[in-house]
Design an enzyme around this catalytic site. Structure first.
Site, short mmCIF file in Angstrom:
data_model
loop_
_atom_site.label_atom_id
_atom_site.label_comp_id
_atom_site.label_asym_id
_atom_site.label_seq_id
_atom_site.Cartn_x
_atom_site.Cartn_y
_atom_site.Cartn_z
N ILE A 56 -31.34 -7.17 137.60
CA ILE A 56 -32.32 -6.89 136.56
C ILE A 56 -31.71 -7.23 135.20
CG2 ILE A 56 -33.87 -5.15 135.56
CD1 ILE A 56 -33.25 -3.44 138.10
N GLY A 74 -36.31 -1.81 131.03
CA GLY A 74 -35.22 -2.20 131.91
C GLY A 74 -34.52 -1.02 132.53
N TYR A 109 -44.82 -15.28 120.07
CA TYR A 109 -44.52 -14.44 121.24
C TYR A 109 -45.44 -14.79 122.40
CZ TYR A 109 -44.35 -10.17 124.11
OH TYR A 109 -44.25 -9.28 125.15
N SER A 139 -30.48 -2.32 128.86
CA SER A 139 -29.85 -1.38 127.91
C SER A 139 -30.87 -0.44 127.27
CB SER A 139 -29.08 -2.15 126.82
OG SER A 139 -29.97 -2.96 126.06
N GLY A 189 -35.35 0.98 127.22
CA GLY A 189 -36.75 0.97 127.63
C GLY A 189 -37.08 0.65 129.06
N SER A 219 -46.71 -10.20 129.91
CA SER A 219 -47.48 -9.35 129.02
C SER A 219 -48.94 -9.75 129.14
CB SER A 219 -46.99 -9.56 127.58
OG SER A 219 -47.88 -8.99 126.63
N GLY A 237 -31.77 -7.20 130.92
CA GLY A 237 -32.27 -6.39 129.80
C GLY A 237 -32.38 -4.92 130.11
#
Length: 285
Positions: A7, A15, A151, A11, A13, A138, A9
């Protein structure tokens, strides 16, 4: 069956939530982050949940870092069953206001990072004739939104990349691909986006300002008491449902609001399977 899962990211939220839930489900988890010195929040969450996992360095913007992390997992475990591309950054600015360096950064983390990680695990999954690559996109990968065009472009790119891979890799080599498409998530993601705006000149005094103020002002209203926003744990649960599925979807939304918001684009083919079959029939029959 226990799976070996990488996985990115982890560090903060979402993840963290994915890593914890994957460990709770009995999987062998490799939680990665660019700087492992920023693992305190992850460690606290795993301690609270009473689970253990492996934490290793992986910078999605550095191909050598990605390759080294993937090879370390493969060497230790002998296989990689699932890659979850979670690392990402938000960005709010009009195209005219965005610098080329900012645009490159958003595209590199959100799109090229997915490609680097996917490319690194593909040879191992192809050899095994099995695997699953899950990318957190998203609703912004389906529907363009104000001041989010850069984005959204990155997330649209991931959606197209996943569709393309699923059209021939899945039927040929048994590797599944899934885009998980949340709406808003109640984590530090949105505040960090607004912090970036402040740190890079704030709201610029131009013709876009009143439109941006309307957008920013509405963000607070949308978050308060709205069904737009989910917790990271709620989104992570959908991710894990996809990981555990016998026939994983090519795309899946994570809430009723997200389904309704994207319905004009997804209503005829919610999980993407019909379009996949049509593309395969058109080009590979």
């Amino acid at each position: 069956m226990s799976k070996v899962i990488i996985i990115t990211g982890t560090s903060t939220g979402l993840g963290i939530s994915i890593a914890v839930q994957a460990a709770q489900a009995g999987h062998t988890v490799y939680a990665t982050m660019r700087n492992v010195e920023k693992r305190a929040a992850l460690d606290a969450a795993t301690a609270a949940a009473g689970v253990s996992l492996n934490v290793i360095a992986l910078d999605v913007q550095d191909g050598a870092s990605v390759d080294a992390a993937v090879e370390a997992v493969r060497a230790k475990e002998g296989r990689i069953d699932v890659l979850i591309n979670n690392a990402g950054v938000g960005f709010v600015r009009s195209t005219e206001q965005a610098t080329e360096a900012e645009i490159d950064w958003v595209m590199d983390v959100n799109f090229m990072g997915v490609i680097r990680c996917t490319k690194a695990v593909m040879p191992h999954m192809r050899q095994a004739r099995a695997g699953h690559i899950v990318s957190i996109t998203s609703v912004g990968g389906l529907v363009g939104q104000p001041f989010n065009e850069i984005y959204c472009a990155a997330k649209f790119a991931v959606e197209g990349y996943v569709e393309g891979m699923a059209s021939y890799i899945t039927p040929s080599f048994g590797i599944n691909f899934t885009c998980v498409e949340p709406g808003g998530i109640s984590t530090e993601f949105a505040p960090s986006v607004l912090k970036h705006v402040t740190e890079t000149g704030g709201m610029l005094e131009d013709e876009y300002l009143p439109i941006l103020q309307k957008y920013i002002g509405g963000a607070s209203t949308r978050q308060a008491g709205s069904d737009i926003y989910q917790t990271a744990d709620e989104v992570a649960a959908v991710v894990m449902q996809s990981v555990d599925a016998v026939e994983p979807p090519i795309r899946v939304r994570t809430s009723k609001w997200a389904e309704e918001f994207t319905a004009l684009k997804t209503g005829l083919d919610p999980d993407g399977k019909k379009l996949q079959a049509k593309v395969v029939a058109q080009f590979l029959s």
